[in-house]
Design a protein around this motif. Sequence first.
Motif, PDB file in Angstrom:
ATOM      1  N   MET A  85     -21.857  -5.455  14.442  1.00  0.00           N
ATOM      2  CA  MET A  85     -21.338  -5.877  13.315  1.00  0.00           C
ATOM      3  C   MET A  85     -19.683  -6.154  13.464  1.00  0.00           C
ATOM      4  O   MET A  85     -19.051  -5.272  14.367  1.00  0.00           O
ATOM      5  CB  MET A  85     -21.563  -4.858  12.427  1.00  0.00           C
ATOM      6  CG  MET A  85     -20.871  -4.880  10.930  1.00  0.00           C
ATOM      7  SD  MET A  85     -22.172  -5.762   9.770  1.00  0.00           S
ATOM      8  CE  MET A  85     -21.344  -6.393   8.460  1.00  0.00           C
ATOM      9  N   LYS A  86     -19.117  -7.074  12.864  1.00  0.00           N
ATOM     10  CA  LYS A  86     -17.838  -7.385  13.241  1.00  0.00           C
ATOM     11  C   LYS A  86     -17.099  -6.882  11.713  1.00  0.00           C
ATOM     12  O   LYS A  86     -17.246  -7.404  11.102  1.00  0.00           O
ATOM     13  CB  LYS A  86     -17.638  -9.131  13.459  1.00  0.00           C
ATOM     14  CG  LYS A  86     -16.069  -9.323  13.276  1.00  0.00           C
ATOM     15  CD  LYS A  86     -16.153 -10.960  13.479  1.00  0.00           C
ATOM     16  CE  LYS A  86     -14.517 -11.212  13.298  1.00  0.00           C
ATOM     17  NZ  LYS A  86     -14.439 -12.795  13.715  1.00  0.00           N
ATOM     18  N   TRP A  87     -16.326  -6.075  12.101  1.00  0.00           N
ATOM     19  CA  TRP A  87     -15.371  -5.500  10.765  1.00  0.00           C
ATOM     20  C   TRP A  87     -14.042  -5.815  10.982  1.00  0.00           C
ATOM     21  O   TRP A  87     -13.440  -5.679  12.066  1.00  0.00           O
ATOM     22  CB  TRP A  87     -15.324  -4.060  10.600  1.00  0.00           C
ATOM     23  CG  TRP A  87     -14.383  -3.596   9.479  1.00  0.00           C
ATOM     24  CD1 TRP A  87     -13.342  -2.974   9.688  1.00  0.00           C
ATOM     25  CD2 TRP A  87     -15.071  -3.356   8.274  1.00  0.00           C
ATOM     26  NE1 TRP A  87     -13.052  -2.766   8.410  1.00  0.00           N
ATOM     27  CE2 TRP A  87     -13.971  -2.797   7.352  1.00  0.00           C
ATOM     28  CE3 TRP A  87     -16.149  -3.608   7.275  1.00  0.00           C
ATOM     29  CZ2 TRP A  87     -13.946  -2.688   6.092  1.00  0.00           C
ATOM     30  CZ3 TRP A  87     -16.209  -3.439   5.940  1.00  0.00           C
ATOM     31  CH2 TRP A  87     -15.081  -2.946   5.456  1.00  0.00           C
ATOM     32  N   VAL A  88     -13.482  -6.760  10.016  1.00  0.00           N
ATOM     33  CA  VAL A  88     -12.060  -7.234   9.991  1.00  0.00           C
ATOM     34  C   VAL A  88     -11.199  -6.303   9.066  1.00  0.00           C
ATOM     35  O   VAL A  88     -11.433  -6.313   7.774  1.00  0.00           O
ATOM     36  CB  VAL A  88     -11.850  -8.518   9.559  1.00  0.00           C
ATOM     37  CG1 VAL A  88     -10.283  -9.121   9.607  1.00  0.00           C
ATOM     38  CG2 VAL A  88     -12.629  -9.324  10.738  1.00  0.00           C
ATOM     39  N   GLU A  89     -10.444  -5.618   9.765  1.00  0.00           N
ATOM     40  CA  GLU A  89      -9.274  -4.556   9.089  1.00  0.00           C
ATOM     41  C   GLU A  89      -8.311  -5.548   8.501  1.00  0.00           C
ATOM     42  O   GLU A  89      -7.444  -6.360   9.223  1.00  0.00           O
ATOM     43  CB  GLU A  89      -8.825  -3.423   9.930  1.00  0.00           C
ATOM     44  CG  GLU A  89      -8.013  -2.508   8.949  1.00  0.00           C
ATOM     45  CD  GLU A  89      -8.978  -1.775   7.839  1.00  0.00           C
ATOM     46  OE1 GLU A  89      -8.050  -1.299   6.882  1.00  0.00           O
ATOM     47  OE2 GLU A  89     -10.007  -1.843   7.669  1.00  0.00           O
ATOM     48  N   CYS A  90      -7.865  -5.404   7.378  1.00  0.00           N
ATOM     49  CA  CYS A  90      -6.822  -6.460   6.548  1.00  0.00           C
ATOM     50  C   CYS A  90      -5.749  -5.568   6.110  1.00  0.00           C
ATOM     51  O   CYS A  90      -5.438  -5.816   4.601  1.00  0.00           O
ATOM     52  CB  CYS A  90      -7.671  -7.200   5.442  1.00  0.00           C
ATOM     53  SG  CYS A  90      -9.223  -8.151   5.978  1.00  0.00           S
ATOM     54  N   PRO A  91      -5.006  -5.018   6.917  1.00  0.00           N
ATOM     55  CA  PRO A  91      -3.452  -4.500   6.199  1.00  0.00           C
ATOM     56  C   PRO A  91      -2.623  -5.655   5.800  1.00  0.00           C
ATOM     57  O   PRO A  91      -1.781  -5.493   4.892  1.00  0.00           O
ATOM     58  CB  PRO A  91      -2.986  -4.084   7.683  1.00  0.00           C
ATOM     59  CG  PRO A  91      -3.705  -4.559   8.708  1.00  0.00           C
ATOM     60  CD  PRO A  91      -5.124  -4.838   8.321  1.00  0.00           C
ATOM     61  N   ARG A  92      -2.749  -6.934   6.261  1.00  0.00           N
ATOM     62  CA  ARG A  92      -1.853  -8.199   5.765  1.00  0.00           C
ATOM     63  C   ARG A  92      -2.176  -8.119   4.417  1.00  0.00           C
ATOM     64  O   ARG A  92      -1.438  -8.340   3.302  1.00  0.00           O
ATOM     65  CB  ARG A  92      -2.311  -9.146   6.496  1.00  0.00           C
ATOM     66  CG  ARG A  92      -1.411 -10.594   6.153  1.00  0.00           C
ATOM     67  CD  ARG A  92      -2.232 -11.265   5.162  1.00  0.00           C
ATOM     68  NE  ARG A  92      -3.669 -11.517   5.097  1.00  0.00           N
ATOM     69  CZ  ARG A  92      -4.496 -11.935   4.342  1.00  0.00           C
ATOM     70  NH1 ARG A  92      -3.992 -12.329   2.982  1.00  0.00           N
ATOM     71  NH2 ARG A  92      -5.486 -12.116   4.539  1.00  0.00           N
ATOM     72  N   ASP A  93      -3.657  -8.264   3.922  1.00  0.00           N
ATOM     73  CA  ASP A  93      -4.044  -8.177   2.495  1.00  0.00           C
ATOM     74  C   ASP A  93      -3.463  -7.042   1.653  1.00  0.00           C
ATOM     75  O   ASP A  93      -2.904  -7.123   0.343  1.00  0.00           O
ATOM     76  CB  ASP A  93      -5.652  -8.495   2.477  1.00  0.00           C
ATOM     77  CG  ASP A  93      -5.799  -9.107   1.108  1.00  0.00           C
ATOM     78  OD1 ASP A  93      -5.320  -9.181   0.072  1.00  0.00           O
ATOM     79  OD2 ASP A  93      -7.292  -8.978   1.140  1.00  0.00           O
ATOM     80  N   SER A  94      -3.580  -5.952   2.262  1.00  0.00           N
ATOM     81  CA  SER A  94      -3.034  -4.634   1.662  1.00  0.00           C
ATOM     82  C   SER A  94      -1.521  -4.849   1.236  1.00  0.00           C
ATOM     83  O   SER A  94      -1.353  -4.371   0.046  1.00  0.00           O
ATOM     84  CB  SER A  94      -3.375  -3.500   2.517  1.00  0.00           C
ATOM     85  OG  SER A  94      -4.827  -3.246   2.619  1.00  0.00           O
ATOM     86  N   TRP A  95      -0.885  -5.245   2.036  1.00  0.00           N
ATOM     87  CA  TRP A  95       0.437  -5.154   1.961  1.00  0.00           C
ATOM     88  C   TRP A  95       1.276  -6.448   1.346  1.00  0.00           C
ATOM     89  O   TRP A  95       2.488  -6.186   0.917  1.00  0.00           O
ATOM     90  CB  TRP A  95       1.251  -5.069   3.055  1.00  0.00           C
ATOM     91  CG  TRP A  95       1.052  -3.822   4.181  1.00  0.00           C
ATOM     92  CD1 TRP A  95       0.340  -2.781   3.728  1.00  0.00           C
ATOM     93  CD2 TRP A  95       1.001  -3.700   5.474  1.00  0.00           C
ATOM     94  NE1 TRP A  95       0.157  -1.814   4.750  1.00  0.00           N
ATOM     95  CE2 TRP A  95       0.520  -2.373   5.913  1.00  0.00           C
ATOM     96  CE3 TRP A  95       1.480  -4.311   6.493  1.00  0.00           C
ATOM     97  CZ2 TRP A  95       0.350  -1.840   7.147  1.00  0.00           C
ATOM     98  CZ3 TRP A  95       1.409  -4.067   7.945  1.00  0.00           C
ATOM     99  CH2 TRP A  95       0.876  -2.494   8.294  1.00  0.00           C
ATOM    100  N   GLN A  96       0.758  -7.521   1.321  1.00  0.00           N
ATOM    101  CA  GLN A  96       1.382  -8.625   0.875  1.00  0.00           C
ATOM    102  C   GLN A  96       1.730  -8.768  -0.615  1.00  0.00           C
ATOM    103  O   GLN A  96       2.947  -9.259  -0.876  1.00  0.00           O
ATOM    104  CB  GLN A  96       0.390  -9.828   1.047  1.00  0.00           C
ATOM    105  CG  GLN A  96      -0.760 -10.058   0.086  1.00  0.00           C
ATOM    106  CD  GLN A  96      -1.708 -11.466   0.411  1.00  0.00           C
ATOM    107  OE1 GLN A  96      -1.304 -11.959   1.471  1.00  0.00           O
ATOM    108  NE2 GLN A  96      -2.520 -11.672  -0.239  1.00  0.00           N
ATOM    109  N   GLY A  97       1.329  -7.794  -1.367  1.00  0.00           N
ATOM    110  CA  GLY A  97       2.103  -7.954  -2.877  1.00  0.00           C
ATOM    111  C   GLY A  97       2.775  -6.683  -2.913  1.00  0.00           C
ATOM    112  O   GLY A  97       3.242  -6.483  -4.179  1.00  0.00           O
TER     113      GLY A  97
END
Length: 282
Positions: free
Chosen positions: A1-13
């Motif tokens: 399983m490929k899990w992409v962790e997305c801090p970019r999405d978390s922080w951008q707002g």
Amino acid sequence: MKWVECPRDSWQGFAGFIPTAEKVAYLSRLLEAGFRHLDLTSFVSPKWVPQHADAEAVLAELPPPQGREYLVIVANEKGMERALAAPNVTSVGYPFSISETFQLKNVNKTVADSWDQVARMRDLAAGRLNFVVHLSMGFGNPYSDPWSPELPVEFVGRLREMGIREIALADTYGVASAEVIGQTLRAVVGAFGPEDIGAHLHSRPEGTLEKVDAVLASGVRWLEGALGGIGGCPFAGDDLVGNLSTEQVLPYLAQQGVEVGVRLEGLLELADAAALLRTRFA
């Protein structure tokens, strides 16, 4: 399983700017915990996303990828050129909306013009970086723009004809039911198989696992989310709708016999660190 962790999405707002050193320290902790796929920053105008104005500086401070994926988001050829010149980037992602209205809002281009732009960016990345397309509004939209499960199939088919393999469907609106998610992914998988097809979903906490089950049942083995469920959907009108919560999903996947290579024992501590950044800077 490929899990992409997305801090970019978390922080951008976030309204407050997270210092570069703190971003690097947090990302380094993710790498130490075993996360191998990170959506970590974006190369877009600081006028629109000031949080990621330090993208090159963050990347320069990270350890070499060494087989891991460091993905950045770009909105046009200028962003692609920055990604090509930056250190440590392995992949670029382009948000391509199935909804005409959202594509104009998000990247200031029509869908028709975006096809030409995708081709140009594909050519720029060829042989140098992985090129990933995120199909925004992949499970419906709030604008009454045309949508059906067949429409993502058409988009994926055209992208595949262009030689683009890695495609993630995004529930940008954040209210797609597990039934709609499953129906849509089954249609895509039925046409092209599950390889290199991903799902970036948003959810209330109580609906998360039902949506994960729908993804697993479709055969898709690429999911994305963020610690604390932070970030996600400004359109849903519900503060509890966010990214799939990493600390909720990964232990559940492990119970189903699906491993992603991340050390589960440290997830709650990392989620606390993510929540602290939100408290300080959101």
